[in-house]
Design an enzyme around this catalytic site. Structure first.
Site, PDB file in Angstrom:
ATOM      1  N   TYR A 141       0.844  -1.186   0.000  1.00 36.03           N
ATOM      2  CA  TYR A 141       0.000   0.000   0.000  1.00 36.03           C
ATOM      3  C   TYR A 141       0.884   1.242   0.000  1.00 36.03           C
ATOM      4  CZ  TYR A 141      -4.809  -1.592   0.209  1.00 36.03           C
ATOM      5  OH  TYR A 141      -6.040  -2.101  -0.130  1.00 36.03           O
ATOM      6  N   LYS A 145       3.360 -14.647  -1.174  1.00 34.27           N
ATOM      7  CA  LYS A 145       3.595 -15.022  -2.573  1.00 34.27           C
ATOM      8  C   LYS A 145       5.087 -15.276  -2.733  1.00 34.27           C
ATOM      9  CE  LYS A 145       2.140 -15.787  -6.804  1.00 34.27           C
ATOM     10  NZ  LYS A 145       1.400 -17.024  -7.115  1.00 34.27           N
ATOM     11  N   ASP A 169      -2.845 -16.459  -4.207  1.00 37.30           N
ATOM     12  CA  ASP A 169      -3.812 -16.913  -5.205  1.00 37.30           C
ATOM     13  C   ASP A 169      -4.473 -18.212  -4.768  1.00 37.30           C
ATOM     14  OD1 ASP A 169      -1.240 -17.922  -5.451  1.00 37.30           O
ATOM     15  OD2 ASP A 169      -1.367 -18.239  -7.605  1.00 37.30           O
ATOM     16  N   ASP A 204      -6.358  -6.841   2.825  1.00 33.60           N
ATOM     17  CA  ASP A 204      -7.532  -6.076   2.421  1.00 33.60           C
ATOM     18  C   ASP A 204      -8.412  -6.904   1.492  1.00 33.60           C
ATOM     19  OD1 ASP A 204      -9.242  -3.954   2.218  1.00 33.60           O
ATOM     20  OD2 ASP A 204      -7.917  -2.695   1.029  1.00 33.60           O
ATOM     21  N   ASP A 209     -12.212  -8.852   2.553  1.00 36.88           N
ATOM     22  CA  ASP A 209     -13.460  -8.589   1.827  1.00 36.88           C
ATOM     23  C   ASP A 209     -14.072  -9.881   1.309  1.00 36.88           C
ATOM     24  OD1 ASP A 209     -13.234  -5.909   2.303  1.00 36.88           O
ATOM     25  OD2 ASP A 209     -13.106  -5.292   0.206  1.00 36.88           O
TER      26      ASP A 209
END
Length: 355
Positions: free
Chosen positions: A132, A185, A218, A242, A246
């Site tokens: 971010y 990742k 993923d 984030d 969600d």
């Protein structure tokens, strides 16, 4: 801290549905604190968002920030910074600015279903760096354009930030089901998210009773869709957290039931995980569950910080009140019901024992 401790909490209603869902949370928190036998909360309303631009020339006036530093915590409604006029739209939004200013490094986002889906997990999101860009630098942002045809974004990963969010996750897992999942990742971003994974494993050594596993970001989205009930505490960097929170909130039933808290060791900000929903603002349609649940999380945080059993009890009363209200059929439209925002908030407060 004795049980007569009283709290001064800020109220920042925000934009869109904020002025509807934040008062619902205040009403429920007042009912819970009274039912727990604790002193009343002193609420301190403060300007923020579009209304503050109109009255103070800033979406986050300096006086608001100064006052928050003197309070025990605060409720922040959603912001609609995309609709702010320039130059305010291009500045760091109120939520990001407060997280950065107060170093609210832990964003705790539960996803718990109120039906038979069996989902009960928490995403522990590192809140101050990662991918971010608005939180990755002391001054300015981590995004820049060296030429009109090239855009570059930095991802920042530091040992101190990773260590403290990992400890937050493992301490939370100790209070839950002793299972932490690290999301990364590292097969591609070996130096950055691989660093995150390695440090989380280092911290895990101090928590031998906690089971630890890890998944690539993923793959984790697939695992959440297929078997969300299998997860307990999920810890990850800022942007991954984030996105995953969600997804988890919607899988649990609706983003309208997804609460969160942003905290450091000194301060905490309760903030629903969803946005400002300007399309339904002012229509008494918004689901206040997430904001109410965020208020419960704030009371729980205060109770743990100050060893205040009545604050902890009030938090539990809110959680039980939400579950009882929904199970008894009072639901907002996103959950298949007909209740409006105010009606739902009043029902939860009544179930707790509102006068």
């Amino acid at each position: 801290m004795d049980s007569t401790h009283s709290y001064r909490l800020g109220v920042l209603s925000g934009d869109g549905i904020g002025p509807e869902i934040v008062p619902a949370a205040v009403r429920v928190m007042d009912a819970a604190v009274a039912a727990a036998g604790a002193p009343p909360i002193e609420w301190v309303p403060l300007p923020v968002g579009a209304a503050a631009i109109d009255t103070h020339g800033s979406s986050l006036p300096p006086k608001t920030v100064e006052t928050l530093a003197e309070l025990d915590g605060w409720l922040l409604g959603p912001h609609d910074s995309a609709s702010y006029p320039e130059p305010h739209r291009s500045q760091l939004n109120p939520s990001g600015a407060l997280r950065k200013h107060f170093d609210l490094y832990a964003n705790i986002r539960p996803a718990k279903s109120f039906d038979d889906r069996g989902i009960d997990l928490v995403v522990v999101r590192e809140n101050t760096e990662g991918f971010y860009a608005d939180r990755s630098t002391y001054r300015g942002t981590g995004e820049f354009m060296p030429t009109p045809d090239v855009a570059i974004a930095m991802g920042i990963f530091t040992r101190p930030a990773i260590e403290r969010i990992a400890r937050e996750a493992f301490e939370l897992a100790r209070r839950r089901r002793n299972h932490v999942t690290v999301v990364h990742k590292a097969n591609v971003l070996r130096t950055s998210t691989g660093f995150f994974l390695d440090i989380c494993r280092e911290i895990a050594a101090a928590y031998p009773e906690v089971e630890v596993d890890d998944f690539h970001i993923d793959a984790m989205t697939v695992h959440l869709v297929r078997r969300a009930p299998a997860f307990d505490v999920v810890v990850t960097e800022n942007m991954f957290g984030d996105i995953l929170s969600d997804l988890a909130g919607e899988l649990a039933g609706s983003l309208g039931i997804a609460p969160s808290i942003n905290s450091s060791t000194e301060r905490a900000m309760a903030q629903a995980a969803h946005g400002s929903a300007p399309d339904i603002a002012g229509r008494d349609l918004a689901n206040p569950t997430a904001m109410i649940g965020s208020g419960a999380m704030l009371l729980d945080w205060l109770g743990r910080r100050y060893d205040d059993q009545r604050a902890l009890e009030a938090a539990v009363l809110i959680e039980k009140g939400l579950s009882a209200t929904i199970s008894q059929g009072t639901r907002t439209r996103d959950l298949g019901g007909t209740a409006g925002t105010a009606e739902f908030g009043a029902a939860v407060a009544s179930s707790i024992g509102s006068p």
